[in-house]
Design a protein around this motif. Structure first.
Motif, short mmCIF file in Angstrom:
data_model
loop_
_atom_site.label_atom_id
_atom_site.label_comp_id
_atom_site.label_asym_id
_atom_site.label_seq_id
_atom_site.Cartn_x
_atom_site.Cartn_y
_atom_site.Cartn_z
N PRO A 37 0.80 -1.23 0.00
CA PRO A 37 0.00 0.00 0.00
C PRO A 37 0.83 1.28 0.00
O PRO A 37 0.26 2.37 0.01
CB PRO A 37 -0.81 -0.12 1.30
N ARG A 38 2.15 1.16 -0.02
CA ARG A 38 2.98 2.38 0.00
C ARG A 38 2.68 3.25 -1.22
O ARG A 38 2.71 2.77 -2.35
CB ARG A 38 4.46 2.01 0.03
N VAL A 39 2.39 4.51 -0.97
CA VAL A 39 2.03 5.44 -2.05
C VAL A 39 3.30 5.92 -2.75
O VAL A 39 4.25 6.35 -2.09
CB VAL A 39 1.24 6.64 -1.49
N PRO A 40 3.36 5.86 -4.07
CA PRO A 40 4.57 6.29 -4.78
C PRO A 40 4.80 7.78 -4.65
O PRO A 40 3.86 8.58 -4.52
CB PRO A 40 4.29 5.90 -6.23
N ARG A 41 6.06 8.15 -4.69
CA ARG A 41 6.42 9.56 -4.82
C ARG A 41 6.47 9.89 -6.30
O ARG A 41 7.33 9.41 -7.03
CB ARG A 41 7.79 9.82 -4.18
N THR A 42 5.53 10.69 -6.74
CA THR A 42 5.39 10.94 -8.16
C THR A 42 5.60 12.42 -8.48
O THR A 42 5.66 13.27 -7.60
CB THR A 42 4.00 10.50 -8.66
N VAL A 43 5.71 12.70 -9.77
CA VAL A 43 5.84 14.06 -10.27
C VAL A 43 4.68 14.32 -11.22
O VAL A 43 4.00 13.39 -11.66
CB VAL A 43 7.18 14.26 -11.00
N PRO A 44 4.42 15.59 -11.55
CA PRO A 44 3.33 15.86 -12.50
C PRO A 44 3.58 15.19 -13.85
O PRO A 44 4.67 14.69 -14.14
CB PRO A 44 3.36 17.40 -12.63
N TYR A 45 2.54 15.18 -14.67
CA TYR A 45 2.60 14.55 -15.99
C TYR A 45 3.83 15.03 -16.77
O TYR A 45 4.08 16.24 -16.89
CB TYR A 45 1.33 14.87 -16.76
N VAL A 46 4.60 14.09 -17.28
CA VAL A 46 5.81 14.39 -18.04
C VAL A 46 5.48 14.26 -19.52
O VAL A 46 5.07 13.18 -19.98
CB VAL A 46 6.95 13.44 -17.66
N PRO A 47 5.64 15.31 -20.31
CA PRO A 47 5.32 15.21 -21.74
C PRO A 47 6.21 14.18 -22.43
O PRO A 47 7.34 13.91 -22.02
CB PRO A 47 5.60 16.62 -22.27
N GLU A 48 5.69 13.62 -23.50
CA GLU A 48 6.44 12.64 -24.28
C GLU A 48 7.60 13.33 -24.99
O GLU A 48 7.44 14.42 -25.55
CB GLU A 48 5.53 11.96 -25.30
N ARG A 49 8.76 12.70 -24.96
CA ARG A 49 9.92 13.26 -25.64
C ARG A 49 9.77 13.12 -27.16
O ARG A 49 8.99 12.32 -27.65
CB ARG A 49 11.20 12.54 -25.19
N ALA A 50 10.58 13.89 -27.88
CA ALA A 50 10.58 13.80 -29.33
C ALA A 50 11.05 12.41 -29.77
O ALA A 50 11.84 11.76 -29.08
CB ALA A 50 11.49 14.87 -29.92
#
Length: 466
Positions: A22-35
């Protein structure tokens, strides 16, 4: 020469326990797709003379429609991140000249990366890889099972799009052989060989044959993996790909590389369920959770469950959770347990409450806590593949659906009174009845019916409107 698959290791057991915790991940906002990293001229896939229709197969499976901005594609993906890439190994019988290519889903073009070996098998071999950074950024320590499920869904999408025809799929090919066949370095060698670019981890291979069912005795990867990689084009450096990776990203890449150490691959034929058409694949989309409340008709639900159960002979078991007057868990052979499991499933699936009222939920289960690498890899890839086939079948039957990839503390066996740690939920697919048909239009007014006078004006001097 490939190595024998290793036994279960302590790092793998820890990674599996962490992903299911149940450990909640440490996440970041949505990362755009690279070229797209592979340069060179992009070639169209619809040239003349190709017995293998790559244009159709890839357009119906992995292509990113421009009008949707690239996020919505015919194949589902956790978080709409789409980490799967395709490398095409083209032999005789295709609309492209023989050689290695990288497929760009945004432009629907193939970028040449090098020549083909003299003994290249006829048709096309597609090696599916994953780039892990965006999924790790969004899901943290839960990312690696989702990457495997995504690769399974992509493999099913391409296999269904290429069928009917000679399509065989391998979910257990050795990672080193897949990398060599696609002209890619292994993950541990990538930074030294191609600095400033993100590693691609090969997981799956599909063989699309121009002459119907491919010969069972032939290994389509052998000639490609023996072909020198020195003549293969490198990806373009990316400004944000040369920084030191996070610990979780490095761990994920190492773990996926560890899971793909295998022996000789096995190839299974791909089949398209009878109701599925090209239009089904073209219009298939995951439904909004709010639209998944109506229970499917029992006969339709049984058909989709059977498809999930038979899609991969090497896959996990499948059950379906239903509510209504006779709630319970059902297998293709009959009832497994009574009682409404959907509220518990909602807690296990990262607290997604809508699952508690879903029309029905298909569940892939197995993969013990101490499973060896081959079983962990195969269970997740096959679960994603089977869910992809089942979702296409559900769409053809008019049902709404949505995959459910993240499961925490979902020990199904223990919940049913069996030994704990032996039977876990791996993947899910929520299903619901078709949307209600629109109300019929009002009957036309009879020419003999008197038309009422308009309402008199209100005190404000404005006419009342309905």
């Amino acid at each position: 020469m490939t190595q024998a698959p290793p036994a279960a290791s302590a790092p793998l057991r820890r990674a599996l326990a962490e992903a299911r915790s149940p450990r909640v991940p440490r996440t970041v906002p949505y990362v755009p797709e690279r070229a797209f990293p592979w340069g060179g001229p992009g070639l169209p896939l619809d040239g003349p003379g190709g017995a293998v229709d790559l244009d159709r197969a890839l357009r119906l499976s992995l292509a990113a429609p421009r009008e949707a901005g690239g996020r919505l594609r015919p194949v589902p993906s956790a978080g709409a991140l789409h980490p799967v890439r395709a490398h095409l190994l083209i032999g005789p019988g295709c609309s492209l000249p023989p050689g290695r290519y990288a497929y760009d889903p945004r432009t629907h073009r193939a970028h040449p990366r090098g020549p083909a070996p003299a003994g290249a098998p006829p048709g096309a071999v597609a090696v599916l890889t994953v780039v892990a950074s965006r999924t790790v950024a969004h899901y943290g320590h839960r990312a690696w099972p989702l990457l495997l499920l995504d690769a399974g869904h992509a493999a099913a999408a391409l296999a269904l799009a290429a069928a009917p025809g000679g399509v065989r799929v391998s979910l257990d090919a050795d990672g080193a052989e897949l990398a060599a066949a696609a002209g890619l370095p292994r993950a541990a060698e990538w930074e030294a060989r191609w600095p400033g670019t993100e590693p691609e981890l090969p997981l799956v291979a599909l063989w699309l044959s121009p002459g119907g069912t491919p010969a069972r005795e032939r290994d389509p990867l052998a000639a490609w993996s023996a072909h020198p990689r020195s003549r293969t084009a490198a990806p373009l450096p990316q400004p944000d790909a040369g920084t030191a990776p996070t610990g979780e990203l490095t761990s994920t890449q190492s773990l996926l590389d560890h899971l793909t150490r295998a022996s000789r691959p096995t190839w299974h034929p791909a089949h398209r369920p009878a109701p599925v058409t090209d239009d089904t694949l073209r219009t298939r989309r995951s439904a909004d959770p709010a639209d998944l409340t109506g229970p499917p008709a029992p006969e339709l639900l049984a058909q989709v469950l059977a498809t999930a159960h038979t899609a991969r002979p090497d896959g996990p078991a499948w059950v379906v959770a239903v509510g209504g007057d006779t709630p319970g868990l059902r297998t293709p052979a009959g009832p497994l347990a009574s009682g409404d499991a959907r509220p518990t499933l909602a807690r296990w699936a990262a607290g997604q409450r809508w699952i508690g009222t879903a029309g029905a939920v298909l569940l892939a289960h197995g993969c013990p806590a101490d499973a060896p690498p081959a079983l962990v890899r195969g269970s997740h890839l096959a679960a994603g593949y089977a869910a992809g086939a089942a979702q296409a079948h559900a769409t053809a039957l008019g049902l709404r659906s949505r995959p459910i990839g993240s499961w925490q503390q979902a020990d199904l066996g223990a919940a049913l009174g069996d030994a704990p740690g032996q039977d876990w939920i791996i993947h899910g697919l929520a299903l619901a009845a078709p949307p209600a048909p629109p109300a019929p239009p009002a009957p036309p007014e009879s020419p003999h019916q008197r038309t009422p006078h308009p309402a008199p004006p209100t005190s404000s001097g404005k006419e009342e409107r309905p």
